[in-house]
Design an enzyme around this catalytic site. Structure first.
Site, PDB file in Angstrom:
ATOM      1  N   TYR A 197       0.828  -1.220   0.000  1.00 16.36           N
ATOM      2  CA  TYR A 197       0.000   0.000   0.000  1.00 16.36           C
ATOM      3  C   TYR A 197       0.859   1.266   0.000  1.00 16.36           C
ATOM      4  O   TYR A 197       0.467   2.283  -0.583  1.00 16.36           O
ATOM      5  CB  TYR A 197      -1.014  -0.028   1.161  1.00 16.36           C
ATOM      6  CG  TYR A 197      -2.188  -0.895   0.769  1.00 16.36           C
ATOM      7  CD1 TYR A 197      -3.217  -0.382  -0.026  1.00 16.36           C
ATOM      8  CD2 TYR A 197      -2.242  -2.238   1.100  1.00 16.36           C
ATOM      9  CE1 TYR A 197      -4.267  -1.174  -0.453  1.00 16.36           C
ATOM     10  CE2 TYR A 197      -3.295  -3.045   0.686  1.00 16.36           C
ATOM     11  CZ  TYR A 197      -4.298  -2.504  -0.092  1.00 16.36           C
ATOM     12  OH  TYR A 197      -5.331  -3.286  -0.535  1.00 16.36           O
ATOM     13  N   ARG A 243       1.617   1.792  -3.532  1.00 23.02           N
ATOM     14  CA  ARG A 243       0.438   2.292  -4.264  1.00 23.02           C
ATOM     15  C   ARG A 243       0.191   3.772  -3.935  1.00 23.02           C
ATOM     16  O   ARG A 243      -0.205   4.558  -4.801  1.00 23.02           O
ATOM     17  CB  ARG A 243      -0.792   1.445  -3.912  1.00 23.02           C
ATOM     18  CG  ARG A 243      -0.624  -0.065  -4.140  1.00 23.02           C
ATOM     19  CD  ARG A 243      -1.468  -0.603  -5.247  1.00 23.02           C
ATOM     20  NE  ARG A 243      -2.794  -0.107  -5.343  1.00 23.02           N
ATOM     21  CZ  ARG A 243      -3.875  -0.635  -4.733  1.00 23.02           C
ATOM     22  NH1 ARG A 243      -3.749  -1.693  -3.953  1.00 23.02           N
ATOM     23  NH2 ARG A 243      -5.056  -0.105  -4.920  1.00 23.02           N
ATOM     24  N   HIS A 267     -14.776   1.638  -2.407  1.00 19.96           N
ATOM     25  CA  HIS A 267     -13.768   0.832  -1.716  1.00 19.96           C
ATOM     26  C   HIS A 267     -12.804   1.673  -0.892  1.00 19.96           C
ATOM     27  O   HIS A 267     -11.703   1.227  -0.577  1.00 19.96           O
ATOM     28  CB  HIS A 267     -13.019  -0.042  -2.729  1.00 19.96           C
ATOM     29  CG  HIS A 267     -13.896  -1.061  -3.400  1.00 19.96           C
ATOM     30  ND1 HIS A 267     -13.562  -1.712  -4.566  1.00 19.96           N
ATOM     31  CD2 HIS A 267     -15.128  -1.536  -3.053  1.00 19.96           C
ATOM     32  CE1 HIS A 267     -14.534  -2.544  -4.904  1.00 19.96           C
ATOM     33  NE2 HIS A 267     -15.498  -2.449  -4.019  1.00 19.96           N
TER      34      HIS A 267
HETATM   35  C1  BJW Z   1      -9.379  -0.518 -19.326  1.00 16.40           C
HETATM   36  C2  BJW Z   1      -8.181   0.124 -19.563  1.00 16.40           C
HETATM   37  C3  BJW Z   1      -8.270   1.363 -20.158  1.00 16.40           C
HETATM   38  C4  BJW Z   1      -7.686  -1.713 -18.616  1.00 16.40           C
HETATM   39  N1  BJW Z   1      -9.458   1.869 -20.483  1.00 16.40           N
HETATM   40  N2  BJW Z   1     -10.538  -0.013 -19.680  1.00 16.40           N
HETATM   41  C5  BJW Z   1     -22.034 -11.812  -4.709  1.00 16.40           C
HETATM   42  C6  BJW Z   1     -21.613 -12.885  -5.467  1.00 16.40           C
HETATM   43  C7  BJW Z   1     -20.348 -13.439  -5.289  1.00 16.40           C
HETATM   44  C8  BJW Z   1     -19.469 -12.934  -4.336  1.00 16.40           C
HETATM   45  C9  BJW Z   1     -19.884 -11.871  -3.586  1.00 16.40           C
HETATM   46  C10 BJW Z   1     -21.149 -11.328  -3.775  1.00 16.40           C
HETATM   47  N3  BJW Z   1     -21.279 -10.287  -2.915  1.00 16.40           N
HETATM   48  C11 BJW Z   1     -20.129 -10.164  -2.207  1.00 16.40           C
HETATM   49  C12 BJW Z   1     -19.268 -11.122  -2.593  1.00 16.40           C
HETATM   50  C13 BJW Z   1     -17.885 -11.323  -2.043  1.00 16.40           C
HETATM   51  C14 BJW Z   1     -16.855 -10.381  -2.636  1.00 16.40           C
HETATM   52  C15 BJW Z   1     -16.831 -10.558  -4.149  1.00 16.40           C
HETATM   53  O1  BJW Z   1     -17.322  -9.751  -4.906  1.00 16.40           O
HETATM   54  N4  BJW Z   1     -16.199 -11.628  -4.607  1.00 16.40           N
HETATM   55  C16 BJW Z   1     -16.104 -11.894  -6.033  1.00 16.40           C
HETATM   56  C17 BJW Z   1     -14.658 -11.654  -6.506  1.00 16.40           C
HETATM   57  C18 BJW Z   1     -16.537 -13.320  -6.279  1.00 16.40           C
HETATM   58  N5  BJW Z   1     -17.136  -9.007  -2.276  1.00 16.40           N
HETATM   59  C19 BJW Z   1     -16.701  -8.501  -1.143  1.00 16.40           C
HETATM   60  O2  BJW Z   1     -16.080  -9.166  -0.344  1.00 16.40           O
HETATM   61  C20 BJW Z   1     -17.049  -7.059  -0.834  1.00 16.40           C
HETATM   62  N6  BJW Z   1     -17.651  -7.006   0.420  1.00 16.40           N
HETATM   63  C21 BJW Z   1     -18.901  -7.380   0.596  1.00 16.40           C
HETATM   64  O3  BJW Z   1     -19.636  -7.668  -0.310  1.00 16.40           O
HETATM   65  O4  BJW Z   1     -19.265  -7.408   1.877  1.00 16.40           O
HETATM   66  C22 BJW Z   1     -20.520  -8.017   2.196  1.00 16.40           C
HETATM   67  C23 BJW Z   1     -20.432  -8.393   3.593  1.00 16.40           C
HETATM   68  C24 BJW Z   1     -21.569  -8.308   4.333  1.00 16.40           C
HETATM   69  C25 BJW Z   1     -21.516  -8.666   5.649  1.00 16.40           C
HETATM   70  C26 BJW Z   1     -20.321  -9.074   6.192  1.00 16.40           C
HETATM   71  C27 BJW Z   1     -19.190  -9.159   5.450  1.00 16.40           C
HETATM   72  C28 BJW Z   1     -19.233  -8.797   4.129  1.00 16.40           C
HETATM   73  C29 BJW Z   1     -15.796  -6.219  -0.729  1.00 16.40           C
HETATM   74  C30 BJW Z   1     -15.069  -6.084  -2.022  1.00 16.40           C
HETATM   75  C31 BJW Z   1     -13.802  -5.275  -1.820  1.00 16.40           C
HETATM   76  C32 BJW Z   1     -12.917  -5.280  -3.044  1.00 16.40           C
HETATM   77  N7  BJW Z   1     -11.652  -4.745  -2.681  1.00 16.40           N
HETATM   78  C33 BJW Z   1     -10.665  -4.497  -3.707  1.00 16.40           C
HETATM   79  C34 BJW Z   1      -9.394  -3.921  -3.010  1.00 16.40           C
HETATM   80  C35 BJW Z   1      -9.637  -2.485  -2.587  1.00 16.40           C
HETATM   81  C36 BJW Z   1      -8.434  -1.876  -1.993  1.00 16.40           C
HETATM   82  C37 BJW Z   1      -7.287  -1.767  -2.957  1.00 16.40           C
HETATM   83  O5  BJW Z   1      -7.412  -1.055  -3.984  1.00 16.40           O
HETATM   84  O6  BJW Z   1      -6.256  -2.367  -2.698  1.00 16.40           O
HETATM   85  O7  BJW Z   1     -11.155  -3.579  -4.677  1.00 16.40           O
HETATM   86  S1  BJW Z   1     -10.270  -5.952  -4.697  1.00 16.40           S
HETATM   87  C38 BJW Z   1     -10.054  -5.077  -6.204  1.00 16.40           C
HETATM   88  O8  BJW Z   1     -11.079  -5.443  -7.186  1.00 16.40           O
HETATM   89  C39 BJW Z   1     -10.304  -3.610  -5.863  1.00 16.40           C
HETATM   90  C40 BJW Z   1     -11.044  -3.117  -7.062  1.00 16.40           C
HETATM   91  O9  BJW Z   1     -11.752  -1.938  -6.738  1.00 16.40           O
HETATM   92  C41 BJW Z   1     -11.925  -4.295  -7.387  1.00 16.40           C
HETATM   93  C42 BJW Z   1     -12.450  -4.309  -8.796  1.00 16.40           C
HETATM   94  O10 BJW Z   1     -11.427  -4.365  -9.740  1.00 16.40           O
HETATM   95  P1  BJW Z   1     -11.565  -3.520 -11.078  1.00 16.40           P
HETATM   96  O11 BJW Z   1     -11.529  -2.088 -10.755  1.00 16.40           O
HETATM   97  O12 BJW Z   1     -12.692  -4.017 -11.863  1.00 16.40           O
HETATM   98  O13 BJW Z   1     -10.155  -3.854 -11.782  1.00 16.40           O
HETATM   99  P2  BJW Z   1      -9.774  -5.084 -12.700  1.00 16.40           P
HETATM  100  O14 BJW Z   1      -8.285  -5.124 -12.758  1.00 16.40           O
HETATM  101  O15 BJW Z   1     -10.461  -6.313 -12.295  1.00 16.40           O
HETATM  102  O16 BJW Z   1     -10.350  -4.699 -14.136  1.00 16.40           O
HETATM  103  C43 BJW Z   1      -9.815  -3.628 -14.899  1.00 16.40           C
HETATM  104  C44 BJW Z   1     -10.646  -3.504 -16.154  1.00 16.40           C
HETATM  105  O17 BJW Z   1     -10.233  -2.366 -16.857  1.00 16.40           O
HETATM  106  C45 BJW Z   1     -10.511  -4.693 -17.115  1.00 16.40           C
HETATM  107  O18 BJW Z   1     -11.808  -5.066 -17.587  1.00 16.40           O
HETATM  108  C46 BJW Z   1      -9.682  -4.138 -18.267  1.00 16.40           C
HETATM  109  O19 BJW Z   1     -10.022  -4.719 -19.537  1.00 16.40           O
HETATM  110  C47 BJW Z   1     -10.069  -2.680 -18.226  1.00 16.40           C
HETATM  111  N8  BJW Z   1      -9.057  -1.760 -18.718  1.00 16.40           N
HETATM  112  N9  BJW Z   1      -7.153  -0.715 -19.104  1.00 16.40           N
HETATM  113  C48 BJW Z   1     -10.582   1.105 -20.236  1.00 16.40           C
HETATM  114  N10 BJW Z   1      -7.139   2.049 -20.444  1.00 16.40           N
END
Ligand code: BJW
Length: 289
Positions: free
Chosen positions: A72, A75, A126
């Site tokens: 971090y 970052r 987030h």
């Molecule tokens: C371009 C480009 C260019 C490249 N132009 N495009 C329902 C179903 C299944 C699971 C769950 C559900 N609900 C909850 C869950 C669990 C979980 C989850 O979602 N799991 C799945 C992975 C299966 N969710 C959670 O745990 C969340 N919490 C929660 O739901 O709590 C409920 C709860 C209730 C009661 C008690 C306890 C819990 C929390 C999620 C937190 C995510 N955290 C992170 C880290 C944040 C801190 C940090 O930055 O370090 O967030 S993980 C990481 O992924 C980060 C991002 O914000 C997030 C999304 O990623 P993102 O932004 O989409 O990036 P990429 O790399 O995946 O994609 C980039 C895209 O850009 C690509 O498509 C490229 O093609 C494109 N691209 N260059 C345009 N120039």
């Protein structure tokens, strides 16, 4: 299934944009890619051969808080070095011209606010790299809403050297950082300070989620613009469908990778860099940036 007619036509999109009032954006790491920040998944999602997704967990912090803090700290350093790009500026300009526009961002890099996106029209799903909280939350409620010290403490100064995470020699061991050399919570004195971000398995801010739900429910959402996200992380990945009223809402995807699966009539998909596409897409409202 074939994509809908005119799904990648900018004139057709402009026509829909000019007829739209309530517009939601859902942004991800791809929006900041053109600024020079790595995304999470795919190439670039590695830091010192550690998977960024594995480090963004409470378990990783519990196992090795020094390692997670170095990640971090790196970052934070990178985010402070780069500038918001034309995509951030286009969204900010659009928000200023349309009070019915709400931007939900998964990004923690502070680039929306540095592009002067109006804070009331932005929800940081987030959290932020530049806020701190106590690792003993919810028992200890200490937070620091903004701290951009770089490095945060002397033991994290080495993180600034990691300018290209993909080229780092993974065999070059990192000196482990003892917990005693990390910043402790000034309030309870026992917890560690940790980044004010939402890790996997942690709940998003409940009041913010209620507020987003209420905004979506208040009236028809004419358009949802999904920018630079892989749409795999919930709840963020669900907002576009939550906001959809069949036949009225256009879901507009802006992504480097083309994906037309699941598109409905009236949806759009623009393939390319969000920093180039957003100014062009929003031009009828924001003019030339
Ligand atoms: C371009 C480009 C260019 C490249 N132009 N495009 C329902 C179903 C299944 C699971 C769950 C559900 N609900 C909850 C869950 C669990 C979980 C989850 O979602 N799991 C799945 C992975 C299966 N969710 C959670 O745990 C969340 N919490 C929660 O739901 O709590 C409920 C709860 C209730 C009661 C008690 C306890 C819990 C929390 C999620 C937190 C995510 N955290 C992170 C880290 C944040 C801190 C940090 O930055 O370090 O967030 S993980 C990481 O992924 C980060 C991002 O914000 C997030 C999304 O990623 P993102 O932004 O989409 O990036 P990429 O790399 O995946 O994609 C980039 C895209 O850009 C690509 O498509 C490229 O093609 C494109 N691209 N260059 C345009 N120039």
């Amino acid at each position: 299934m074939a994509p809908p007619k005119d799904y990648d036509s900018i004139p057709a999109f402009h026509d829909k944009l000019l007829r739209s009032k309530r517009i939601l954006a859902v942004c991800g790491a791809g929006l900041s890619a053109a600024s020079g920040l790595p995304t999470f998944r795919g190439a670039g999602g590695l830091w010192r051969n550690h998977d960024a997704i594995q480090l963004a967990t409470p378990e990783a912090f519990g196992d090795d808080p020094g390692l997670v803090w170095l990640f971090y700290a790196y970052r934070r350093h990178m985010a402070l070095q780069v500038q918001p790009n034309a995509g951030h500026h286009a969204l900010a300009a659009f928000a200023k011209r349309n009070p019915d526009f709400l931007c939900l961002s998964q990004n923690v890099d502070n680039l929306h606010l540095r592009a002067h996106h109006p804070a009331p029209q932005l929800r940081l799903l987030h959290g932020s790299l530049f806020s701190l909280k106590c690792s003993r939350q919810p028992q200890c409620t200490w937070t620091d809403p903004y701290n951009d010290a770089d490095p945060l403490c002397p033991s994290l100064a080495a993180a600034a050297d990691d300018n290209d995470p993909t080229l780092l020699d993974a065999s070059k061991p990192l000196a482990p950082i003892p917990t005693s050399a990390l910043p402790h919570c000034p309030e309870c004195q026992t917890g560690l300070q940790r980044p004010g971000v939402v890790w996997f398995g942690e709940p998003l801010d409940e009041a913010m989620l209620d507020d987003i739900e209420a905004w979506i429910a208040a009236d028809v959402v004419d358009m949802v613009i999904v920018v630079g996200t892989s749409s795999v992380v919930y709840p963020a990945a669900g907002f576009a469908e939550d906001a959809r009223t069949e036949g009225k809402t256009s879901v507009v995807t802006v992504n480097m990778e083309r994906s037309v699966a699941g598109m409905r009539e009236g949806d759009f998909m623009f393939t390319g860099d969000a920093a180039s596409l957003l100014p062009e897409l929003l031009k009828p409202i924001i003019g030339d940036l």
